[in-house]
Design a protein around this motif. Structure first.
Motif, PDB file in Angstrom:
ATOM      1  N   ARG A  17     -51.229 -60.624  39.578  1.00 47.51           N
ATOM      2  CA  ARG A  17     -50.225 -61.658  39.862  1.00 47.51           C
ATOM      3  C   ARG A  17     -49.262 -61.798  38.685  1.00 47.51           C
ATOM      4  N   ALA A  18     -49.808 -61.706  37.481  1.00 46.80           N
ATOM      5  CA  ALA A  18     -48.967 -61.782  36.280  1.00 46.80           C
ATOM      6  C   ALA A  18     -47.994 -60.605  36.229  1.00 46.80           C
ATOM      7  N   ALA A  19     -48.464 -59.420  36.655  1.00 44.02           N
ATOM      8  CA  ALA A  19     -47.604 -58.230  36.671  1.00 44.02           C
ATOM      9  C   ALA A  19     -46.444 -58.426  37.648  1.00 44.02           C
ATOM     10  N   LEU A  20     -46.715 -59.031  38.803  1.00 41.76           N
ATOM     11  CA  LEU A  20     -45.660 -59.303  39.778  1.00 41.76           C
ATOM     12  C   LEU A  20     -44.644 -60.308  39.235  1.00 41.76           C
ATOM     13  N   THR A  21     -45.157 -61.362  38.594  1.00 46.26           N
ATOM     14  CA  THR A  21     -44.282 -62.387  38.009  1.00 46.26           C
ATOM     15  C   THR A  21     -43.397 -61.784  36.920  1.00 46.26           C
ATOM     16  N   ALA A  22     -43.989 -60.960  36.071  1.00 40.15           N
ATOM     17  CA  ALA A  22     -43.236 -60.317  34.983  1.00 40.15           C
ATOM     18  C   ALA A  22     -42.167 -59.380  35.542  1.00 40.15           C
ATOM     19  N   GLU A  23     -42.506 -58.712  36.611  1.00 42.26           N
ATOM     20  CA  GLU A  23     -41.576 -57.784  37.260  1.00 42.26           C
ATOM     21  C   GLU A  23     -40.346 -58.528  37.789  1.00 42.26           C
ATOM     22  N   LYS A  24     -40.595 -59.676  38.431  1.00 47.08           N
ATOM     23  CA  LYS A  24     -39.485 -60.460  38.968  1.00 47.08           C
ATOM     24  C   LYS A  24     -38.614 -61.004  37.840  1.00 47.08           C
ATOM     25  N   ARG A  25     -39.272 -61.453  36.765  1.00 46.66           N
ATOM     26  CA  ARG A  25     -38.540 -61.987  35.619  1.00 46.66           C
ATOM     27  C   ARG A  25     -37.652 -60.913  34.985  1.00 46.66           C
ATOM     28  N   LYS A  26     -38.189 -59.713  34.894  1.00 42.65           N
ATOM     29  CA  LYS A  26     -37.471 -58.624  34.230  1.00 42.65           C
ATOM     30  C   LYS A  26     -36.359 -58.030  35.088  1.00 42.65           C
ATOM     31  N   PHE A  27     -36.662 -57.819  36.394  1.00 44.03           N
ATOM     32  CA  PHE A  27     -35.706 -57.114  37.250  1.00 44.03           C
ATOM     33  C   PHE A  27     -34.964 -58.024  38.236  1.00 44.03           C
ATOM     34  N   GLY A  28     -35.363 -59.288  38.298  1.00 44.02           N
ATOM     35  CA  GLY A  28     -34.737 -60.201  39.254  1.00 44.02           C
ATOM     36  C   GLY A  28     -35.260 -60.022  40.674  1.00 44.02           C
ATOM     37  N   GLY A  29     -36.259 -59.187  40.821  1.00 46.30           N
ATOM     38  CA  GLY A  29     -36.882 -58.929  42.118  1.00 46.30           C
ATOM     39  C   GLY A  29     -38.142 -58.113  41.919  1.00 46.30           C
ATOM     40  N   PHE A  30     -38.720 -57.659  43.016  1.00 45.85           N
ATOM     41  CA  PHE A  30     -39.981 -56.924  42.942  1.00 45.85           C
ATOM     42  C   PHE A  30     -39.786 -55.458  43.274  1.00 45.85           C
ATOM     43  N   ILE A  31     -40.439 -54.601  42.506  1.00 45.32           N
ATOM     44  CA  ILE A  31     -40.510 -53.175  42.820  1.00 45.32           C
ATOM     45  C   ILE A  31     -41.898 -52.904  43.396  1.00 45.32           C
ATOM     46  N   ASP A  32     -42.914 -53.327  42.681  1.00 49.20           N
ATOM     47  CA  ASP A  32     -44.322 -53.264  43.106  1.00 49.20           C
ATOM     48  C   ASP A  32     -44.723 -51.915  43.699  1.00 49.20           C
ATOM     49  N   SER A  33     -44.419 -50.854  42.976  1.00 43.01           N
ATOM     50  CA  SER A  33     -44.813 -49.514  43.441  1.00 43.01           C
ATOM     51  C   SER A  33     -46.330 -49.348  43.478  1.00 43.01           C
ATOM     52  N   ALA A  34     -47.053 -50.187  42.729  1.00 45.03           N
ATOM     53  CA  ALA A  34     -48.519 -50.115  42.709  1.00 45.03           C
ATOM     54  C   ALA A  34     -49.141 -50.812  43.922  1.00 45.03           C
ATOM     55  N   GLY A  35     -48.341 -51.585  44.672  1.00 44.40           N
ATOM     56  CA  GLY A  35     -48.874 -52.288  45.845  1.00 44.40           C
ATOM     57  C   GLY A  35     -49.743 -53.483  45.512  1.00 44.40           C
ATOM     58  N   ASN A  36     -49.528 -54.083  44.335  1.00 39.81           N
ATOM     59  CA  ASN A  36     -50.327 -55.247  43.926  1.00 39.81           C
ATOM     60  C   ASN A  36     -50.253 -56.385  44.937  1.00 39.81           C
ATOM     61  N   ARG A  37     -49.078 -56.588  45.527  1.00 42.12           N
ATOM     62  CA  ARG A  37     -48.901 -57.726  46.435  1.00 42.12           C
ATOM     63  C   ARG A  37     -49.843 -57.650  47.633  1.00 42.12           C
ATOM     64  N   TYR A  38     -50.228 -56.441  48.020  1.00 41.73           N
ATOM     65  CA  TYR A  38     -51.167 -56.282  49.134  1.00 41.73           C
ATOM     66  C   TYR A  38     -52.621 -56.330  48.667  1.00 41.73           C
ATOM     67  N   TYR A  39     -52.890 -55.650  47.577  1.00 41.34           N
ATOM     68  CA  TYR A  39     -54.272 -55.509  47.109  1.00 41.34           C
ATOM     69  C   TYR A  39     -54.873 -56.843  46.696  1.00 41.34           C
ATOM     70  N   ILE A  40     -54.035 -57.790  46.242  1.00 44.06           N
ATOM     71  CA  ILE A  40     -54.531 -59.110  45.843  1.00 44.06           C
ATOM     72  C   ILE A  40     -55.261 -59.792  46.998  1.00 44.06           C
ATOM     73  N   PHE A  41     -54.745 -59.636  48.215  1.00 47.53           N
ATOM     74  CA  PHE A  41     -55.429 -60.219  49.385  1.00 47.53           C
ATOM     75  C   PHE A  41     -56.845 -59.662  49.516  1.00 47.53           C
ATOM     76  N   GLU A  42     -56.954 -58.358  49.363  1.00 44.30           N
ATOM     77  CA  GLU A  42     -58.261 -57.697  49.489  1.00 44.30           C
ATOM     78  C   GLU A  42     -59.225 -58.181  48.411  1.00 44.30           C
ATOM     79  N   LEU A  43     -58.715 -58.402  47.209  1.00 44.24           N
ATOM     80  CA  LEU A  43     -59.566 -58.893  46.117  1.00 44.24           C
ATOM     81  C   LEU A  43     -60.083 -60.293  46.419  1.00 44.24           C
ATOM     82  N   TYR A  44     -59.225 -61.154  46.955  1.00 45.81           N
ATOM     83  CA  TYR A  44     -59.682 -62.499  47.346  1.00 45.81           C
ATOM     84  C   TYR A  44     -60.783 -62.412  48.404  1.00 45.81           C
ATOM     85  N   MET A  45     -60.636 -61.474  49.346  1.00 46.56           N
ATOM     86  CA  MET A  45     -61.648 -61.322  50.396  1.00 46.56           C
ATOM     87  C   MET A  45     -62.965 -60.815  49.825  1.00 46.56           C
TER      88      MET A  45
END
Length: 198
Positions: A17-45
């Protein structure tokens, strides 16, 4: 799962989540080539944190409003809502899972499933469902599957899902651009109508 394993997963969630936040701060949006935004759901499960799934989903929806999702994500949301007693939402995301892939529920319930001769949008192929099924079984619960076995036999489930299949059968053989456009509009309206139910 031990406390140490749970803490390790929580740490991974915070890091991603911190990586996503840092990405938005740096680029003004998300690139998320690692797919963190999806995998976080799986980790919660994995740590059975259904409240975490729903809280994170609110952030996800706000920041990725144009994300088309996937059958796996819709299933995660359905299971999390069901386990939290949010039945309207559980039904919505269960039907949405079927819209994303009409075969997945049958495979989850170990039923015989045959390919349907209809237009394929990408995620909704039988082969894709088969490739996903082991991951899906890991995040479903017995209580959800017991409920699902009953729910898929109701009109509340079958009316929209059968309409979705019927529209895609028509779309498969339609070559007229105007008629295809109308069918696609009907499918989109059906999907939006389902999401409006929760």
């Amino acid at each position: 799962m031990t406390d140490k394993q749970i803490e390790r997963i929580k740490k991974s969630i915070r890091k991603r989540r911190a990586a996503l936040t840092a990405e938005k701060r740096k680029f003004g949006g998300f690139i998320d080539s690692a797919g963190n935004r999806y995998y976080i759901f799986e980790l919660y499960m994995k740590i059975v944190d259904y409240k975490g799934v729903i809280t994170y989903k609110k952030w996800f929806d706000k920041n990725f409003s144009d994300d088309i999702g996937s059958p796996f994500l819709s299933l995660i949301w359905a299971v999390a809502c069901f386990e939290l007693g949010k039945m309207a939402e559980a039904k919505t995301y269960t039907i949405d899972t079927a819209f994303q892939n009409v075969y997945l529920h049958g495979l989850l319930l170990d039923r015989e499933v045959s390919p349907i001769d209809m237009y394929n949008h990408g995620y909704d192929m039988l082969e894709f469902a088969k490739s996903l099924i082991e991951d899906c079984k890991k995040i479903t619960t017995k209580t959800y599957l017991d409920w699902l076995a009953t729910f898929i036999n109701t009109d509340e489930y079958n009316d929209p899902v059968n309409k979705y299949i019927a529209l895609n059968k028509l779309l498969k053989d339609e070559n007229n651009d105007e008629k295809r456009g109308k069918l696609l509009d009907e499918i989109e309206l059906l999907e939006k109508s389902n999401k409006a139910q929760s």
